[in-house]
Motif scaffolding. Structure first.
Motif, PDB file in Angstrom:
ATOM      1  N   ALA A  59       0.827  -1.206   0.000  1.00 35.17           N
ATOM      2  CA  ALA A  59       0.000   0.000   0.000  1.00 35.17           C
ATOM      3  C   ALA A  59       0.864   1.260   0.000  1.00 35.17           C
ATOM      4  CB  ALA A  59      -0.935  -0.004   1.204  1.00 35.17           C
ATOM      5  N   ALA A  60       1.931   1.252   0.776  1.00 36.05           N
ATOM      6  CA  ALA A  60       2.824   2.411   0.830  1.00 36.05           C
ATOM      7  C   ALA A  60       3.497   2.649  -0.515  1.00 36.05           C
ATOM      8  CB  ALA A  60       3.866   2.223   1.929  1.00 36.05           C
ATOM      9  N   ILE A  61       3.925   1.588  -1.157  1.00 38.50           N
ATOM     10  CA  ILE A  61       4.563   1.711  -2.470  1.00 38.50           C
ATOM     11  C   ILE A  61       3.567   2.235  -3.497  1.00 38.50           C
ATOM     12  CG2 ILE A  61       5.551   0.376  -4.385  1.00 38.50           C
ATOM     13  CD1 ILE A  61       6.884  -1.391  -2.172  1.00 38.50           C
ATOM     14  N   ALA A  62       2.357   1.714  -3.481  1.00 37.73           N
ATOM     15  CA  ALA A  62       1.337   2.161  -4.430  1.00 37.73           C
ATOM     16  C   ALA A  62       1.018   3.644  -4.229  1.00 37.73           C
ATOM     17  CB  ALA A  62       0.078   1.316  -4.289  1.00 37.73           C
ATOM     18  N   MET A  63       0.937   4.069  -2.976  1.00 36.12           N
ATOM     19  CA  MET A  63       0.655   5.472  -2.691  1.00 36.12           C
ATOM     20  C   MET A  63       1.824   6.355  -3.130  1.00 36.12           C
ATOM     21  SD  MET A  63      -0.472   7.262   0.904  1.00 36.12           S
ATOM     22  CE  MET A  63      -2.107   6.573   0.965  1.00 36.12           C
ATOM     23  N   ALA A  64       3.034   5.923  -2.866  1.00 32.15           N
ATOM     24  CA  ALA A  64       4.212   6.685  -3.278  1.00 32.15           C
ATOM     25  C   ALA A  64       4.300   6.760  -4.803  1.00 32.15           C
ATOM     26  CB  ALA A  64       5.473   6.059  -2.696  1.00 32.15           C
ATOM     27  N   ASN A  65       3.937   5.682  -5.482  1.00 33.16           N
ATOM     28  CA  ASN A  65       3.956   5.685  -6.945  1.00 33.16           C
ATOM     29  C   ASN A  65       2.957   6.689  -7.508  1.00 33.16           C
ATOM     30  OD1 ASN A  65       5.953   3.761  -7.114  1.00 33.16           O
ATOM     31  ND2 ASN A  65       4.555   2.063  -7.457  1.00 33.16           N
ATOM     32  N   ARG A 122       1.885   9.410  -6.037  1.00 36.25           N
ATOM     33  CA  ARG A 122       2.428  10.738  -5.763  1.00 36.25           C
ATOM     34  C   ARG A 122       3.559  11.074  -6.732  1.00 36.25           C
ATOM     35  NH1 ARG A 122       2.368  10.327  -0.681  1.00 36.25           N
ATOM     36  NH2 ARG A 122       4.382   9.378  -0.397  1.00 36.25           N
ATOM     37  N   GLN A 123       4.427  10.106  -7.014  1.00 39.04           N
ATOM     38  CA  GLN A 123       5.537  10.317  -7.947  1.00 39.04           C
ATOM     39  C   GLN A 123       5.023  10.564  -9.363  1.00 39.04           C
ATOM     40  OE1 GLN A 123       8.739  10.736  -7.322  1.00 39.04           O
ATOM     41  NE2 GLN A 123       9.168  11.040  -9.481  1.00 39.04           N
ATOM     42  N   THR A 124       3.998   9.834  -9.762  1.00 40.07           N
ATOM     43  CA  THR A 124       3.406  10.025 -11.088  1.00 40.07           C
ATOM     44  C   THR A 124       2.869  11.444 -11.222  1.00 40.07           C
ATOM     45  OG1 THR A 124       2.850   7.683 -11.258  1.00 40.07           O
ATOM     46  CG2 THR A 124       1.645   9.185 -12.694  1.00 40.07           C
ATOM     47  N   ALA A 125       2.164  11.925 -10.203  1.00 40.68           N
ATOM     48  CA  ALA A 125       1.641  13.294 -10.234  1.00 40.68           C
ATOM     49  C   ALA A 125       2.772  14.309 -10.329  1.00 40.68           C
ATOM     50  CB  ALA A 125       0.787  13.560  -9.000  1.00 40.68           C
ATOM     51  N   THR A 126       3.840  14.071  -9.598  1.00 46.19           N
ATOM     52  CA  THR A 126       4.988  14.984  -9.628  1.00 46.19           C
ATOM     53  C   THR A 126       5.610  15.034 -11.013  1.00 46.19           C
ATOM     54  OG1 THR A 126       5.444  14.595  -7.290  1.00 46.19           O
ATOM     55  CG2 THR A 126       7.259  15.440  -8.622  1.00 46.19           C
ATOM     56  N   GLU A 127       5.782  13.883 -11.631  1.00 47.77           N
ATOM     57  CA  GLU A 127       6.374  13.840 -12.968  1.00 47.77           C
ATOM     58  C   GLU A 127       5.495  14.553 -13.990  1.00 47.77           C
ATOM     59  OE1 GLU A 127       7.007   9.674 -13.624  1.00 47.77           O
ATOM     60  OE2 GLU A 127       8.674   9.595 -12.205  1.00 47.77           O
ATOM     61  N   TYR A 148      -4.587  15.589 -12.942  1.00 51.76           N
ATOM     62  CA  TYR A 148      -5.925  15.068 -12.685  1.00 51.76           C
ATOM     63  C   TYR A 148      -6.516  14.313 -13.872  1.00 51.76           C
ATOM     64  CZ  TYR A 148     -10.649  14.662 -10.980  1.00 51.76           C
ATOM     65  OH  TYR A 148     -11.850  14.155 -10.578  1.00 51.76           O
ATOM     66  N   TYR A 149      -6.274  14.757 -15.078  1.00 54.28           N
ATOM     67  CA  TYR A 149      -6.868  14.108 -16.252  1.00 54.28           C
ATOM     68  C   TYR A 149      -5.934  13.100 -16.909  1.00 54.28           C
ATOM     69  CZ  TYR A 149     -10.313  17.713 -15.600  1.00 54.28           C
ATOM     70  OH  TYR A 149     -11.276  18.524 -15.053  1.00 54.28           O
ATOM     71  N   ASP A 150      -4.780  12.884 -16.351  1.00 50.72           N
ATOM     72  CA  ASP A 150      -3.815  11.961 -16.941  1.00 50.72           C
ATOM     73  C   ASP A 150      -4.186  10.512 -16.609  1.00 50.72           C
ATOM     74  OD1 ASP A 150      -1.171  10.309 -16.813  1.00 50.72           O
ATOM     75  OD2 ASP A 150      -0.720  12.089 -18.030  1.00 50.72           O
ATOM     76  N   PRO A 151      -4.280   9.650 -17.617  1.00 47.44           N
ATOM     77  CA  PRO A 151      -4.673   8.262 -17.368  1.00 47.44           C
ATOM     78  C   PRO A 151      -3.645   7.483 -16.534  1.00 47.44           C
ATOM     79  CG  PRO A 151      -4.144   8.594 -19.688  1.00 47.44           C
ATOM     80  CD  PRO A 151      -4.133   9.931 -19.044  1.00 47.44           C
ATOM     81  N   ASN A 152      -2.378   7.835 -16.649  1.00 49.71           N
ATOM     82  CA  ASN A 152      -1.357   7.147 -15.843  1.00 49.71           C
ATOM     83  C   ASN A 152      -1.543   7.438 -14.358  1.00 49.71           C
ATOM     84  OD1 ASN A 152      -0.079   6.029 -18.098  1.00 49.71           O
ATOM     85  ND2 ASN A 152       1.127   7.879 -18.396  1.00 49.71           N
ATOM     86  N   TRP A 153      -1.862   8.691 -14.046  1.00 51.81           N
ATOM     87  CA  TRP A 153      -2.080   9.049 -12.656  1.00 51.81           C
ATOM     88  C   TRP A 153      -3.345   8.379 -12.133  1.00 51.81           C
ATOM     89  CZ3 TRP A 153      -6.038  11.960 -10.295  1.00 51.81           C
ATOM     90  CH2 TRP A 153      -5.830  12.219  -8.940  1.00 51.81           C
ATOM     91  N   THR A 188      -4.671   5.591 -13.082  1.00 48.53           N
ATOM     92  CA  THR A 188      -4.370   4.177 -12.872  1.00 48.53           C
ATOM     93  C   THR A 188      -3.589   3.979 -11.581  1.00 48.53           C
ATOM     94  OG1 THR A 188      -4.366   3.750 -15.251  1.00 48.53           O
ATOM     95  CG2 THR A 188      -3.202   2.163 -13.862  1.00 48.53           C
ATOM     96  N   ALA A 189      -2.600   4.838 -11.354  1.00 50.22           N
ATOM     97  CA  ALA A 189      -1.802   4.741 -10.127  1.00 50.22           C
ATOM     98  C   ALA A 189      -2.658   4.959  -8.887  1.00 50.22           C
ATOM     99  CB  ALA A 189      -0.650   5.748 -10.178  1.00 50.22           C
ATOM    100  N   VAL A 190      -3.582   5.892  -8.952  1.00 49.45           N
ATOM    101  CA  VAL A 190      -4.462   6.160  -7.812  1.00 49.45           C
ATOM    102  C   VAL A 190      -5.399   4.984  -7.568  1.00 49.45           C
ATOM    103  CG1 VAL A 190      -6.371   7.621  -7.010  1.00 49.45           C
ATOM    104  CG2 VAL A 190      -4.315   8.653  -7.940  1.00 49.45           C
TER     105      VAL A 190
END
Length: 73
Positions: free
Chosen positions: A15-21, A23-28, A37-42, A44-46
């Motif tokens: 769960a921690a890794i998924a949450m960090a991923n 957050r990292q996706t949003a940062t990138e 918000y509208y990015d499909p990668n983000w 999916t990560a959420v």
């Protein structure tokens, strides 16, 4: 029924890794000058993070504990 410590640790780590991923996706995405918000990668990560957090909650792990663990990564 009590869960083995290794299993609880694994669920927390997942769960921690998924949450960090997420957050990292949003940062990138923000670094590219776009809104995450509208990015499909983000999205999916959420979704993955929410599922992992739900699993953690099912076995009694507080979401705040997951958040704290995700920030340590």
């Amino acid at each position: 029924m009590s869960l083995p410590t290794w299993l609880a640790s694994r669920v927390l780590a997942d769960a921690a890794i998924a949450m960090a991923n997420a957050r990292q996706t949003a940062t990138e995405i923000h670094d590219q000058g776009r809104d995450h918000y509208y990015d499909p990668n983000w999205r999916t990560a959420v979704t993955k993070a929410r599922r992992a957090i739900d699993k953690a909650e099912e076995i009694g792990i507080d979401p705040q504990t997951v958040l704290d663990a995700s920030k340590a990564r």
